[in-house]
Design an enzyme around this catalytic site. Structure first.
Site, PDB file in Angstrom:
ATOM      1  N   LYS A 263     -17.815  40.666 -16.653  1.00 57.25           N
ATOM      2  CA  LYS A 263     -19.164  41.222 -16.662  1.00 57.25           C
ATOM      3  C   LYS A 263     -19.189  42.525 -17.460  1.00 57.25           C
ATOM      4  O   LYS A 263     -18.170  43.205 -17.565  1.00 57.25           O
ATOM      5  CB  LYS A 263     -19.599  41.539 -15.218  1.00 57.25           C
ATOM      6  N   ARG A 337     -19.979  29.359  -6.459  1.00 57.93           N
ATOM      7  CA  ARG A 337     -20.107  27.927  -6.176  1.00 57.93           C
ATOM      8  C   ARG A 337     -18.738  27.275  -6.026  1.00 57.93           C
ATOM      9  O   ARG A 337     -18.584  26.302  -5.289  1.00 57.93           O
ATOM     10  CB  ARG A 337     -20.957  27.268  -7.280  1.00 57.93           C
TER      11      ARG A 337
HETATM   12  N1  BES Z   1     -22.450  37.259  -7.973  1.00 54.55           N
HETATM   13  C1  BES Z   1     -23.087  36.810  -9.158  1.00 54.55           C
HETATM   14  C2  BES Z   1     -24.603  36.694  -8.990  1.00 54.55           C
HETATM   15  C3  BES Z   1     -25.337  37.993  -8.798  1.00 54.55           C
HETATM   16  C4  BES Z   1     -25.703  38.758  -9.890  1.00 54.55           C
HETATM   17  C5  BES Z   1     -25.676  38.429  -7.524  1.00 54.55           C
HETATM   18  C6  BES Z   1     -26.380  39.940  -9.713  1.00 54.55           C
HETATM   19  C7  BES Z   1     -26.357  39.609  -7.362  1.00 54.55           C
HETATM   20  C8  BES Z   1     -26.718  40.368  -8.441  1.00 54.55           C
HETATM   21  C9  BES Z   1     -22.546  35.443  -9.533  1.00 54.55           C
HETATM   22  O1  BES Z   1     -21.220  35.217  -9.233  1.00 54.55           O
HETATM   23  C10 BES Z   1     -22.669  35.326 -11.016  1.00 54.55           C
HETATM   24  O2  BES Z   1     -22.009  36.039 -11.697  1.00 54.55           O
HETATM   25  N2  BES Z   1     -23.527  34.414 -11.454  1.00 54.55           N
HETATM   26  C11 BES Z   1     -23.768  34.218 -12.842  1.00 54.55           C
HETATM   27  C12 BES Z   1     -23.825  32.742 -13.078  1.00 54.55           C
HETATM   28  C13 BES Z   1     -23.764  32.365 -14.530  1.00 54.55           C
HETATM   29  C14 BES Z   1     -22.425  32.706 -15.118  1.00 54.55           C
HETATM   30  C15 BES Z   1     -24.046  30.887 -14.644  1.00 54.55           C
HETATM   31  C16 BES Z   1     -25.099  34.878 -13.185  1.00 54.55           C
HETATM   32  O3  BES Z   1     -26.007  34.875 -12.352  1.00 54.55           O
HETATM   33  O4  BES Z   1     -25.195  35.431 -14.274  1.00 54.55           O
HETATM   34 MN    MN Z   2     -19.915  35.866 -10.760  1.00 54.77          MN
END
Ligand code: BES
Ligand code: MN
Ligand code: ZN
Length: 486
Positions: A263, A337
């Site tokens: 990230k 997931r």
């Molecule tokens: N934990 C994150 C989702 C999230 C983001 C929760 C911001 C709370 C605040 C999750 O693991 C994630 O990174 N999801 C990605 C999925 C994508 C790579 C398909 C996302 O939401 O960008």
């Molecule tokens: Mn994630």
């Protein structure tokens, strides 16, 4: 905050509060006071507070009116909590030590009063263990609340609300702790300590056990971290012996860097609360155990840290889940997931639950869709979905149903494995839910609750300050009370 009950108003009361329904200003107020309330546009809306000074014999006392909205609102309990919380917010650091909640002119029942007190208590919650210095204006001066004229049945109602408060506070604590303090093993230890004398049973799976069970999907996420992964199950058997439990399953990513699909740096600290689903499940189970709910319930949390070291999983890796289904991991940041896939499968195999509800901070797309007002729910069962929606409205943990369907499911087919862990650009929350559904057995009622927008607040809300909200605990408690207990 110490909450006590008394028959009569303490003589020296300096701050007296009353709960006022919308449009129902008490008729016995001094004229100047009620004119002041009108001039300040105080209508008794939920969260409104008006205060002024009144003569009490020879003394002058501060009188505060807290609005609670309409008496017949379907959101009555959340509104009452908001009224209590608004009083705490206003007087917590105002220099007064005692607040007297005067119910003598009120027709609130015991459960309603308990929710006012719940709001007062929850809004007072803060986590200061890492502060060694504190400015005077931040110091809490309000120490006790004395309730005068409480209705019949108050003891029982307050016991249930206290159990709820304890669960919500535990969830907030777990969410607030930084990731160097709460990681999979320490999450388990924190639960062991909290559940020690509750009568709940804790079952822990370590990495060796998960390996043996074939949980390649969950273990793959944790393999780039020096912290070991865990699954924790918390069982509460308060119902009929042998009756299948309701299962709650939580995403417990104690820190989500994204892994190799790392990230951006800005805001990454938020990902300490990527275990908010697990924390909600743990807090919900604590509430149920504390109030000795008459139902069989199991809470299962999948605990991992998603880090990018030399052993970390790579984009393109194929893993085999406990269900036997294979997954092409195209993005290591879509890890929640992967954790839930094995946690959900194991939960169904191990406990044969009658219903399964999972909680997860699963997708940023959920925040884009619903913001911070509603969690999204996805379900294969109209009754469970309706039950959750009803529990949400009644408790204040609001949920909104989102669609599932075969066309969305197709978006996660993979050319090399049974599925891939991401879909295309659109419908990110739905394709995540479709992925989870592939791990739910035919005929098991299941709902997925994406709480990404609900766990953490950037500004003060109904019963919370900035920070951890404790979302999910009320939903779990109300769902069990209204659909599983008899
Ligand atoms: N934990 C994150 C989702 C999230 C983001 C929760 C911001 C709370 C605040 C999750 O693991 C994630 O990174 N999801 C990605 C999925 C994508 C790579 C398909 C996302 O939401 O960008
Ligand atoms: Mn994630
Ligand atoms: Zn995550």
């Amino acid at each position: 905050m110490h909450i006590q009950f008394s028959q009569s108003r303490p003589q020296a009361a300096r701050l007296i509060a009353q709960i006022v329904d919308k449009g129902k200003l008490p008729s016995d107020l001094p004229r100047a006071f009620s004119e002041g309330a009108k001039a300040a546009a105080f209508k008794g809306n939920p969260g409104q507070v008006f205060d002024g000074f009144v003569e009490q014999g020879d003394e002058i006392a501060r009188l505060a009116l807290a609005g609670a909205g309409k008496g017949d609102s379907p959101e009555r309990l959340p509104h009452l909590e908001k009224a209590g919380a608004a009083l705490t917010a206003k007087y917590q650091s105002a220099g007064v030590e005692e607040l007297v909640l005067d119910l003598s002119g009120s027709n609130l029942n015991a459960n309603e009063v308990a929710h006012v007190l719940l709001g007062l208590r929850l809004r007072n919650w803060r986590y200061d263990i890492y502060r060694t210095k504190m400015k005077d204006e931040h110091k809490v001066t309000l120490k006790s609340v004395t309730v005068v004229g409480a209705p019949e049945g108050m003891d029982q109602a307050w016991a249930a609300a206290s159990a709820l408060a304890e669960g919500i506070e535990f969830t907030r604590e777990l969410v607030t702790e930084p990731a160097n303090v709460i990681y999979p093993e320490s999450f388990v230890e924190r639960c062991r300590a909290r559940f020690a004398e509750t009568g709940a049973e804790l079952i822990v799976l370590d990495e060796a056990k998960m390996e043996e069970l074939g949980m390649g999907s969950l273990l793959g996420v944790g393999q780039g971290s020096s912290r070991e992964s865990r699954i924790l199950a918390i069982r509460w058997n308060g119902g009929a012996p042998g009756e299948p439990p309701v299962a709650f399953v939580g995403k417990g990513v104690t820190f989500d860097t994204g892994g190799i699909s790392i990230k951006p740096g800005a805001g990454m600290e938020d990902m300490k609360w990527d275990m908010g689903g697990a924390a909600a499940v743990a807090g919900g189970m604590l509430t149920l155990a504390r109030r000795k709910a008459k139902a069989n319930v199991v809470g299962v949390v999948g605990l991992v840290e998603n880090m990018p070291d030399g052993n970390a999983q790579r984009p393109g890796d194929v893993v085999t889940s406990m269900s036997g289904q294979t997954i092409e991991v195209l993005n290591t940041d879509a890890e929640g997931r992967l954790v839930l896939a094995d946690a959900l499968h194991w939960t169904q195999e191990e406990f044969q639950p009658s219903r399964v509800v999972d909680f997860a901070t699963l997708t940023g797309a959920m925040i884009v869709a619903l913001g911070n007002e509603y969690a999204g729910i996805f379900s294969n069962d109209d009754q469970l979905s309706a039950d959750l929606a009803a529990a949400g409205t009644k408790s204040g943990d609001k949920v909104w149903r989102m669609p599932l369907g075969a066309a969305y499911d197709k978006l996660i087919d993979s050319p090399i494995a049974d599925m891939k862990n991401i879909g295309g650009r659109g419908a990110g929350s739905i394709t995540a839910a479709q992925f989870l559904q592939r791990f739910i057995a035919e005929g098991t009622p299941w709902a997925h609750c994406d709480i990404a927008g609900m766990v953490w607040a950037d500004k003060p809300g109904r019963t919370w300050n900035k920070g951890a909200t404790g979302f999910g605990v009320r939903l779990i408690d109300t769902l069990i009370a209204d659909t599983a207990e008899r």
